[in-house]
Structure formats: structure tokens, C-alpha cells
Enzyme design. Structure first.
Site, PDB file in Angstrom:
ATOM      1  N   GLY A 168     -20.993   5.922   5.353  1.00 40.45           N
ATOM      2  CA  GLY A 168     -20.096   6.366   4.293  1.00 40.45           C
ATOM      3  C   GLY A 168     -20.678   6.009   2.940  1.00 40.45           C
ATOM      4  O   GLY A 168     -20.797   4.827   2.594  1.00 40.45           O
ATOM      5  N   VAL A 169     -21.084   7.046   2.199  1.00 41.05           N
ATOM      6  CA  VAL A 169     -21.700   6.793   0.885  1.00 41.05           C
ATOM      7  C   VAL A 169     -20.792   7.356  -0.208  1.00 41.05           C
ATOM      8  O   VAL A 169     -21.219   8.118  -1.074  1.00 41.05           O
ATOM      9  CB  VAL A 169     -23.113   7.432   0.792  1.00 41.05           C
ATOM     10  CG1 VAL A 169     -23.927   6.730  -0.279  1.00 41.05           C
ATOM     11  CG2 VAL A 169     -23.846   7.369   2.107  1.00 41.05           C
ATOM     12  N   GLY A 170     -19.513   6.971  -0.135  1.00 40.62           N
ATOM     13  CA  GLY A 170     -18.560   7.377  -1.171  1.00 40.62           C
ATOM     14  C   GLY A 170     -18.629   6.395  -2.333  1.00 40.62           C
ATOM     15  O   GLY A 170     -19.680   5.791  -2.605  1.00 40.62           O
TER      16      GLY A 170
ATOM     17  N   LYS B 148       0.869  -1.176   0.000  1.00 44.68           N
ATOM     18  CA  LYS B 148       0.000   0.000   0.000  1.00 44.68           C
ATOM     19  C   LYS B 148       0.906   1.224   0.000  1.00 44.68           C
ATOM     20  O   LYS B 148       2.070   1.141   0.423  1.00 44.68           O
ATOM     21  CB  LYS B 148      -0.856  -0.006   1.278  1.00 44.68           C
ATOM     22  CG  LYS B 148      -2.107   0.813   1.182  1.00 44.68           C
ATOM     23  CD  LYS B 148      -3.292  -0.045   0.813  1.00 44.68           C
ATOM     24  CE  LYS B 148      -4.550   0.791   0.750  1.00 44.68           C
ATOM     25  NZ  LYS B 148      -5.725  -0.007   0.430  1.00 44.68           N
TER      26      LYS B 148
HETATM   27  P1  NAD Z   1     -14.454   7.430  -0.699  1.00 39.44           P
HETATM   28  O1  NAD Z   1     -13.463   8.464  -0.305  1.00 39.44           O
HETATM   29  O2  NAD Z   1     -15.023   7.444  -2.065  1.00 39.44           O
HETATM   30  O3  NAD Z   1     -15.696   7.433   0.319  1.00 39.44           O
HETATM   31  C1  NAD Z   1     -15.576   7.526   1.691  1.00 39.44           C
HETATM   32  C2  NAD Z   1     -16.841   8.218   2.173  1.00 39.44           C
HETATM   33  O4  NAD Z   1     -16.863   8.149   3.595  1.00 39.44           O
HETATM   34  C3  NAD Z   1     -16.914   9.699   1.797  1.00 39.44           C
HETATM   35  O5  NAD Z   1     -18.163  10.004   1.202  1.00 39.44           O
HETATM   36  C4  NAD Z   1     -16.728  10.416   3.135  1.00 39.44           C
HETATM   37  O6  NAD Z   1     -17.429  11.652   3.198  1.00 39.44           O
HETATM   38  C5  NAD Z   1     -17.303   9.405   4.090  1.00 39.44           C
HETATM   39  N1  NAD Z   1     -16.842   9.535   5.465  1.00 39.44           N
HETATM   40  C6  NAD Z   1     -15.603   9.816   5.942  1.00 39.44           C
HETATM   41  N2  NAD Z   1     -15.618   9.814   7.288  1.00 39.44           N
HETATM   42  C7  NAD Z   1     -16.888   9.528   7.659  1.00 39.44           C
HETATM   43  C8  NAD Z   1     -17.529   9.400   8.906  1.00 39.44           C
HETATM   44  N3  NAD Z   1     -16.889   9.552  10.062  1.00 39.44           N
HETATM   45  N4  NAD Z   1     -18.848   9.106   8.913  1.00 39.44           N
HETATM   46  C9  NAD Z   1     -19.539   8.934   7.765  1.00 39.44           C
HETATM   47  N5  NAD Z   1     -18.981   9.069   6.560  1.00 39.44           N
HETATM   48  C10 NAD Z   1     -17.664   9.357   6.511  1.00 39.44           C
HETATM   49  O7  NAD Z   1     -13.744   6.033  -0.375  1.00 39.44           O
HETATM   50  P2  NAD Z   1     -14.221   4.585  -0.860  1.00 39.44           P
HETATM   51  O8  NAD Z   1     -13.430   4.196  -2.043  1.00 39.44           O
HETATM   52  O9  NAD Z   1     -15.687   4.541  -0.906  1.00 39.44           O
HETATM   53  O10 NAD Z   1     -13.660   3.693   0.337  1.00 39.44           O
HETATM   54  C11 NAD Z   1     -14.338   3.621   1.578  1.00 39.44           C
HETATM   55  C12 NAD Z   1     -13.657   2.588   2.469  1.00 39.44           C
HETATM   56  O11 NAD Z   1     -13.669   1.329   1.821  1.00 39.44           O
HETATM   57  C13 NAD Z   1     -12.189   2.867   2.792  1.00 39.44           C
HETATM   58  O12 NAD Z   1     -11.912   2.354   4.066  1.00 39.44           O
HETATM   59  C14 NAD Z   1     -11.442   2.057   1.750  1.00 39.44           C
HETATM   60  O13 NAD Z   1     -10.135   1.734   2.148  1.00 39.44           O
HETATM   61  C15 NAD Z   1     -12.340   0.840   1.692  1.00 39.44           C
HETATM   62  N6  NAD Z   1     -12.208   0.096   0.452  1.00 39.44           N
HETATM   63  C16 NAD Z   1     -12.591   0.654  -0.731  1.00 39.44           C
HETATM   64  C17 NAD Z   1     -12.457  -0.081  -1.898  1.00 39.44           C
HETATM   65  C18 NAD Z   1     -12.905   0.461  -3.234  1.00 39.44           C
HETATM   66  O14 NAD Z   1     -12.906  -0.307  -4.218  1.00 39.44           O
HETATM   67  N7  NAD Z   1     -13.279   1.733  -3.330  1.00 39.44           N
HETATM   68  C19 NAD Z   1     -11.908  -1.374  -1.852  1.00 39.44           C
HETATM   69  C20 NAD Z   1     -11.563  -1.932  -0.619  1.00 39.44           C
HETATM   70  C21 NAD Z   1     -11.716  -1.179   0.536  1.00 39.44           C
END
Ligand code: NAD
Length: 366
Positions: A179-181, A79
Site C-alpha cells: 500500500g503506497v497511499g 472513529k
Molecule cells: P490511503 O487511502 O491514502 O492509502 C491506502 C493505499 O492502499 C492506496 O494506495 C490503495 O490503493 C492501497 N491498497 C488498498 N488495498 C490494497 C491491497 N489489497 N493491496 C495493496 N494496496 C492496497 O490510506 P492511508 O492514509 O495511507 O492509510 C493506510 C492505512 O494506514 C489504513 O489502514 C489507515 O487506517 C492506516 N493509518 C493511516 C494513518 C495516516 O496518518 N494516514 C494513521 C494511522 C493509520
């Protein structure tokens, strides 16, 4: 201190990067390459201290080793993190290209991809400088892994439901998503399309509104609210460390099926506490392995059909791990044992390969 931590966690290499032109500060941690080159995301985050950045990259890279092994991939774990000096700072092409050059210097030992704060545009900029990057739309292959991670998370949920002897259909279930990212939204989308009641919370109001308007989700009021709401499945998809000894007694879910990495504050103790509390825990590094399977699989040349099967197979892997959880002490311990079996098999087969190539070299000389 750094060396001790590396030795304790079994890291092979940690590279500190600084680029004078752009002031890029980054750390690349390669945990284990027993099974192959190490693929893992690049995270951009405004860490409070250098120690926080280092600790994060060491923890995340170790989890990638287990994620790749549990996904039965011929890949190792690594990473990288970029230490931003201010939160929400927009990314620039110059910084991304500087990061691409840092990755390129490792000659393919490390293959970068998206993580929090890094999107497909950033990946495509990195790819101007290195071929060792996946997950772009134009220069780098693969696209956004989030839809594949979401498919894997949903498959993990089905494994949890099956373990409880319930139907694997999400119709009529209540699913709470923190978290709705990129990932959380895709999880909500599949769940809503299948007829689940979806409850969401995000610190970004626009993300909550998107889920409410586009998917008919209900909005929770706070982090505490979404984490403790009564639901069938709780799916944290923000940052790590959100489930701890403090809030486990307040959880109101049957299944904890995370998308976020390192979701437990203390994996050993918290996973044991979850088992004791009767909550089915789908271990994070297995449950969220779909995106890695997609990108690593493309890197290795798997067909689309094989990729889809492997991502959906997360359901079966989760079931096996949950069956072993009681005898292992927790689902986390069972998942680690599952990953270590694959690493050990890889180590033994590379010893056998090394011995047989030594034998053939000797034979050649003779
Ligand atoms: P992202 O940045 O697109 O979304 C994260 C979301 O979480 C954002 O909308 C942010 O505003 C929100 N957030 C942050 N802190 C928060 C809190 N305290 N309460 C509520 N919402 C909060 O990231 P992502 O790609 O969606 O990844 C999210 C998680 O999933 C991370 O831990 C990442 O490591 C993990 N992950 C993602 C993937 C992937 O394919 N995107 C794969 C494996 C793991």
C-alpha cells in the site's frame, strides 16, 4: 446485537447518522473518554453491508482508545465511518458538510480527522460546519497527518531493530511496503532517503509507479508477493486484517512493523503465532500513533519540539512492549496492558479529582 457488541467492547456511545439532503449514511462510535475528548478519523468506504460498517467502526474506535493511551495523550478513542454506496465515488462538499454537522452535534466529545477515503479538502469542508475537526489545510488546523504517522512507524521499526540488538540505521535493510497511499509513500520516502532497499505493491498501478520513479523502489507483483518477500522489515500500509494464521507461516521478515490499523486478522492468536515464529511484531496501534500524537498534540497546545519528541518516543515504547511480550504472551497483549495501565491511572485520577471537587463543594456549602 449492537448493544451486546457495544457492551462487550466497552463503547460509551454509538450514533447512527442519516442526512436527507445528501443521503449521507454514517456511524460515529465513541469508545472511551476516560482520558479526554475522543479524536479519531472519518473513513469513507463502500462497505458491503451495514453490519460490516458497524463492525469496522466499533473495532477502529476501540483501537483509537488504546492508541491515545499508549501515546500518553489526554484524549479518548473514537472513529466514524461514512458508508458509500459505490467504491471510488468522489467526495462532495455537501456530504462533507453534512458529516461536519453530525460531528458538531456531539459538542466536542468527538473530534474528527482524516482516514482512508478522506483527505485534507474533505476535512476543510467539514470544518465549515464544526470546530471539532483536525487535519485540514485551510479551515481546520493540522494538515495531513500521514508524514507524522510515517515518522512514528519508522521510529517503531527502530525499536524493533534495537530489540534484536541491531543498529537502528535503515541503511542497507530491505523494507517491504504493502500500500503506497498517503502513509505508505511517506514510509517509503524516509526509508529510501536513509538508504534502504524498498519493495512495494499497491492495487493502484499509478501509486507503484510513483514509488518506483520518485524513490527508486522495486515493484512486487502481488499482495502475496510483497507480504512474503524476504526482507528485514514488513510494513503493511493498506487495509486491516492482512496478516492471518494462513500467511504467518509464509512470512519472510524479521520485523513486522505495520502502518495499517488492525493489521492482524485475530490479534490475540496471530500475535502469539508471530512470537512463536520468531517474528518481532510492533503492535499496530502503538506503531502507527504518530499522526494521532501530532493532531491531538496540536489540539492540546503542545509545542513543535514536544510533538517531535513524543512521536520519536514510539521507539522506546515499542522496545518496552517487546521486552514485556514474552511474559504477557504476545506483543499485542503487552501493548494492551501498557495502554490499560494508562487508562486505569486516568480513571483513578478522575475519581480523585471528582472526590476532591466534591469535598471542596461540601466545604464551600459548609
Ligand atoms: P490511503 O487511502 O491514502 O492509502 C491506502 C493505499 O492502499 C492506496 O494506495 C490503495 O490503493 C492501497 N491498497 C488498498 N488495498 C490494497 C491491497 N489489497 N493491496 C495493496 N494496496 C492496497 O490510506 P492511508 O492514509 O495511507 O492509510 C493506510 C492505512 O494506514 C489504513 O489502514 C489507515 O487506517 C492506516 N493509518 C493511516 C494513518 C495516516 O496518518 N494516514 C494513521 C494511522 C493509520
Amino acid at each position: 446485537m449492537v448493544f451486546e457488541t457495544m457492551a462487550d467492547r466497552g463503547h460509551e456511545r454509538v450514533v447512527f447518522c442519516y442526512d436527507k439532503e445528501t443521503s449521507l449514511r454514517a456511524i460515529i462510535a465513541i469508545h472511551n473518554t476516560t482520558l479526554g475528548p475522543a479524536l479519531g478519523g472519518t473513513r469513507r468506504w463502500a462497505y458491503k453491508t451495514e453490519a460490516d460498517a458497524l463492525n469496522d467502526v466499533l473495532r477502529l474506535s476501540e483501537a483509537m482508545t488504546y492508541k491515545a493511551a499508549a501515546g500518553d495523550l489526554p484524549m479518548g478513542g473514537a472513529k466514524s465511518v461514512i458508508w458509500m454506496d459505490a467504491a471510488n465515488k468522489p467526495s462532495t462538499e455537501q456530504v462533507a458538510r453534512a458529516m461536519g454537522r453530525m460531528v458538531d452535534r456531539l459538542g466536542g466529545l468527538y473530534i474528527a480527522a482524516e482516514d482512508v477515503g478522506v483527505n485534507t479538502q474533505f476535512i476543510d469542508w467539514m470544518a465549515q460546519e464544526t470546530k471539532y475537526v483536525m487535519g485540514g489545510e485551510t479551515t481546520a488546523r493540522g494538515g495531513d497527518p500521514a508524514p507524522y504517522t510515517a515518522l512514528g512507524v519508522i521510529s517503531g521499526m527502530r525499536g524493533g531493530l534495537k530489540h534484536l540488538g541491531r543498529s537502528t540505521s535503515l541503511k542497507g535493510l530491505t523494507i517491504a511496503v504493502q500500500g503506497v497511499g498517503a502513509l505508505g509513500f511517506n514510509v517509503c520516502k524516509i526509508a529510501a532517503e536513509e538508504g534502504a532497499r524498498v519493495i512495494v505493491y499497491d492495487i493502484a498501478e499509478d501509486r507503484v509507479q510513483l514509488a518506483v520513479n520518485a524513490l527508486g523502489a522495486e515493484a512486487a507483483h502481488s499482495d502475496a508477493d510483497v507480504l512474503t518477500v524476504q526482507c528485514d522489515i514488513l510494513c503493511p500500509c493498506a487495509l486491516g486484517g492482512v496478516i492471518t494464521a494462513n500467511n504467518i507461516p509464509s512470512l519472510n521478515c524479521d520485523i513486522l512493523a505495520p502502518g495499517a490499523n488492525n493489521v492482524l486478522g485475530d490479534p490475540d492468536e496471530d500475535a502469539t503465532a508471530l512470537l512463536g515464529a520468531g517474528i518481532v511484531y510492533c503492535p499496530d496501534f502503538v506503531n502507527n500513533g504518530g499522526g494521532l500524537i501530532q493532531l491531538a498534540g496540536l489540539w492540546c497546545g503542545f509545542s513543535d519540539t514536544e510533538l517531535d519528541q513524543r512521536i520519536r518516543n514510539i521507539e522506546n515504547v515499542i522496545m518496552k512492549i517487546l521486552n514485556d511480550a514474552k511474559s504477557s504472551g504476545s506483543a499485542h497483549a503487552a501493548a494492551l496492558a501498557y495502554a490499560h495501565q494508562r487508562l486505569d491511572a486516568g480513571q483513578n485520577s478522575s475519581h480523585v479529582e471528582a472526590k476532591s471537587s466534591q469535598a471542596s463543594t461540601t466545604t464551600g456549602r459548609a
